[in-house]
Write a protein that holds these residues in place. Structure first.
Motif: not given
Length: 415
Positions: A397-401, A319-323, A409-411
């Motif tokens: 959990s992770f982050i998208l760079i 599940t990704v929260c887009w930032m 860009a997202g978590v």
């Protein structure tokens, strides 16, 4: 001293900043010059009371509009413990800021205006705290002074929220309800004379006595390697230690451990905190560990207790929260930062958009926009060792760079 991390949530003008300012005032955590500045500013605005929201709203735009835009971190202490409060914005446009503020918190304060009751934003805020597995939630019914401190108003809001809670993963004992007036200090740090019908704790009493741990009973110990320590001094010429932070459970000297991804096995020989050795170390401790055997370990590897190995795979469902203002599209490449491991990845599918009112999900139309939350499939260039977010918050959990801008860009929260 024990530290408790708190996140606030609530709609615009529900009184989050005022509540925090009142907590600072009642615990004598405001400096004399800050208190004087609040008095001066309140008088200039023609208020006949102290505007405690000025204690936290740091941006010029926040002070001018009387709203919170950025995430502010506020620090204060009592004799019992220290506190870090993430004052997060309530508007839907700042969902990403709220996710950031709640991601490391043990407690969430969800504010509700007593005049408005449970509204759409309440659903969103509770959903995000449930998604992030924030351990405890305190539902704060604020502005009770504007409804004549009526018990039935509080009871109605509590009943509505309890209905919402049936859709969450929280247990009853992890959700508490407090009626307050942040402006007047009712039930913030001291009991209210205006609500003698309320027999529960004040906000501060809850915070002083709540369990400050972030782990759950199922979490297995994880030790991502940050760096390899080789001093090469006269006293430590042959020393080879592995530095990192312990997540999940605890580690002890003599534990059998497995090194990932090599699957090499050894035992813990020593646990160092700076230049002192200890027999054990708990979750959250940053330590250096030595092993009984000569093992090839590098940054990005992980130590786990033998027989408690995580999953290893090149495909993630999360599940990704887009930032990011730039939409997330299938086929785009990002760096997945998972603990100390950075892996090139490609988004293979955006399955759906998650509704933040607990009503389920809807079709994604092949994209994820700013502040949206969706279920995403990601292919990695090499396997990582992970747990589901439900079982282990840190390793799930992770982050998208973004490769080009190096921006977060997202978590993601692994299913």
């Amino acid at each position: 001293m024990e530290v408790l991390k708190i996140a606030t949530a609530g709609s615009v003008d529900d009184g989050k900043s005022t509540l925090i300012g009142r907590l600072l005032y009642d615990t004598k955590s405001l400096t004399d010059d800050k208190l004087e500045a609040i008095k001066t500013s309140s008088e200039k605005k023609g208020y006949d009371y102290l505007d405690f929201s000025l204690a936290t709203d740091g941006l010029v735009a926040e002070r001018e509009q009387g709203i919170t835009i950025d995430v502010a971190h506020i620090y204060f202490s009592t004799l019992r413990r220290s506190y870090i409060i993430a004052d997060t914005p309530g508007h839907i446009e700042y969902t990403r800021n709220m996710v950031t503020g709640a991601s490391t918190s043990q407690v969430a304060l969800i504010l509700i205006d007593a005049r408005k009751g449970v509204i759409e934003q309440t659903y969103r805020h509770f959903f995000i705290n449930n998604l992030l597995r924030v351990k405890n939630v305190i539902v704060v019914v604020n502005k009770m002074d504007l409804v004549d401190y009526a018990e039935e108003v509080f009871d109605d809001i509590k009943a509505n929220f309890e209905g919402l809670n049936t859709n969450s993963t929280y247990k009853e004992q992890n959700v508490s309800y407090v009626p307050i007036s942040a402006l007047n200090g009712d039930n913030v740090a001291s009991k209210s004379e205006n609500m003698l019908w309320y027999e529960g704790n004040t906000i501060l009493e809850y915070l002083e006595n709540i369990d400050a741990s972030r782990t759950n009973d199922k979490e297995s110990v994880r030790f991502p390697i940050q760096s390899v320590i080789r001093p090469k001094t006269t006293d430590f010429h042959d020393f080879r230690g592995f530095a990192g932070k312990i997540y999940g459970g605890s580690l002890q000297v003599g534990y059998k451990v497995t090194v990932l991804p090599s699957l090499t096995k050894s035992r813990i020989k020593e646990i160092y905190f700076y230049n002192k050795t200890f027999d054990s170390a708990d979750s959250g401790s940053s330590v250096t560990i030595t092993l009984e055997d000569e093992v090839n370990i590098t940054r990005g590897d992980m130590l786990v207790k033998t027989d408690e190995e995580p999953k290893v795979d090149k495909l993630l469902n999360a599940t990704v929260c887009w930032m990011d203002n730039k939409q997330l599209l299938p086929g785009t490449k990002y760096i997945v930062q998972h603990n100390s491991n950075a892996v090139l990845s490609k988004v293979s599918a955006i399955k759906n958009i998650v509704s933040t009112d607990f009503s389920g999900s809807k079709a994604s139309e092949g994209k994820l926009s700013l502040n949206e939350i969706g279920e995403v499939e990601i292919k990695l260039s090499k396997p990582i060792f992970y747990d589901s977010f439900i079982d282990n918050r840190s390793n799930g959990s992770f982050i998208l760079i973004d490769e080009q801008t190096n921006a977060t860009a997202g978590v993601g929260f692994i299913s």
